[in-house]
Design an enzyme around this catalytic site. Sequence first.
Site, short mmCIF file in Angstrom:
data_model
loop_
_atom_site.label_atom_id
_atom_site.label_comp_id
_atom_site.label_asym_id
_atom_site.label_seq_id
_atom_site.Cartn_x
_atom_site.Cartn_y
_atom_site.Cartn_z
N GLN A 150 0.81 -1.22 0.00
CA GLN A 150 0.00 0.00 0.00
C GLN A 150 0.85 1.27 0.00
OE1 GLN A 150 -1.63 -1.11 4.04
NE2 GLN A 150 -1.50 1.10 4.38
N ASN B 78 -1.17 -9.45 4.69
CA ASN B 78 -1.06 -8.01 4.92
C ASN B 78 -0.80 -7.30 3.60
OD1 ASN B 78 -0.93 -5.60 6.30
ND2 ASN B 78 0.86 -6.13 7.53
N HIS C 97 -6.27 -1.39 11.71
CA HIS C 97 -5.66 -1.88 10.47
C HIS C 97 -6.56 -2.95 9.85
CE1 HIS C 97 -2.57 -2.53 7.58
NE2 HIS C 97 -2.18 -3.71 8.03
N CYS D 247 -5.09 0.61 3.77
CA CYS D 247 -5.19 -0.80 4.17
C CYS D 247 -6.58 -1.36 3.92
CB CYS D 247 -4.85 -0.94 5.65
SG CYS D 247 -5.98 -0.05 6.73
#
Length: 351
Positions: free
Chosen positions: A143, A305, A289, A149
């Site tokens: 990102q 992630n 997150h 996110c």
Amino acid sequence: MQKGLLTLLAITLLAGTSLLNTTINNESNSFLEDEVMKVYQNWQKEHGKRYTQFENSHRFGIFKKNYEYIQEHQKRVDAGLETFEIGLNNFADLSVEEFEAKYLKYKSTPREQTRQVYNKQGKQVPVEVDLRKDGVVSDVKNQGSCGSCWAFSAVAALETALRQAGVKNVELSEQELVDCAVKDEFESEGCDGGEMYDGFAYASKYGIAIRSEYPYAGVDQQCAAKKTKTRYQFAGFVDVESLNPQAYVEAAAEHALSIGINASGINFQLYKKGIYNAKCDGSKPALNHGVTNVGYAPDYYLIKNSWGISWGESGYIRFARIQDKQGQCGAQQEVNYPLYTKFENQSVIFE
Ligand SMILES: *[C@@H]1O[C@H](CO)[C@@H](O)[C@H](O)[C@H]1NC(C)=O
Ligand SMILES: *[C@@H]1O[C@H](CO)[C@@H](O)[C@H](O)[C@H]1NC(C)=O
Ligand SMILES: *[C@@H]1O[C@H](CO)[C@@H](O)[C@H](O)[C@H]1NC(C)=O
Ligand SMILES: *[C@@H]1O[C@H](CO)[C@@H](O)[C@H](O)[C@H]1NC(C)=O
């Protein structure tokens, strides 16, 4: 007279030793400092970090602190007191506060409960699931320094839903969500944060473009959805029963799940490998997150992630399956997955 002289001598001697001592300490300090500086410079090269002189000494100070923390943590790993390792990744010169301000932008907002909910059914589920092995998980993305996110978490789940429906190798546009799933219709704020729920709602109402037609820029732009041609429309999304590990695992056995977590703290920032089991406030307000669950095993959840492949285990983290109903870092608080049904006519919506 003599007594006074003796005292003076003693004081001088004492002062001398302590001066000597400090000098030695300082020398060993500066030796250490040089060592860390070497590590820092190598790390800078490896990660392409260049700073002005002023910035550099500031960064080095933070790096050194983190470096020392990692050494301490490693001692505990070696002593069997920790189940995960941390290391000098791309974020090693950021303080916890800087990191949080820059990257942790998931915004959980209270929602109306009119949506589809998946409740625990008591189903038998496989002992272990890794959706990557089914070829339905796209590559780990990065990102960058945009608080997007939420868009990455949503897109990762959308991509898996698409692949599970037989649409292979398609990657979708996070940037479209950043630019378009914003006010007034949505609550998300592009690089300033948002929530996956908006991404799903948007992709269900307007469809979402493929990544190559609407590439990632990592900054807020004007919405350019109308210029895109290849779009996929989704069919809504499902809330998984909150605070329920069984519901979570039942859903995770079949879907990629967008989840909110508390990713604060140096351990998460510098996570390298192993099963992450750190002290973490998993309450709803602590969620900051958005990530994506793509599997589980008896002792962990497998989480994708969006910080590139140099973070964690090639971009993934394994979260300990703890007893707390909130889950590790609140993983079981806000859990969603999108639905995809193949329509005949996909490329509509924008006139
Ligand atoms: C010298 O330094 C060591 C370690 O910092 C300390 O424990 C010791 O008390 C010091 N000795 C003197 C005489 O200052
Ligand atoms: C030792 O280092 C400290 C801080 O780096 C410095 O303030 C101090 O003057 C030094 N002492 C000696 C004896 O060199
Ligand atoms: C996340 O958990 C840590 C450890 O309990 C806590 O210090 C921190 O405040 C939490 N983050 C947020 C955003 O609440
Ligand atoms: C697909 O086409 C049909 C008939 O032209 C139309 O009624 C329907 O709304 C279209 N679907 C979408 C998703 O636009």
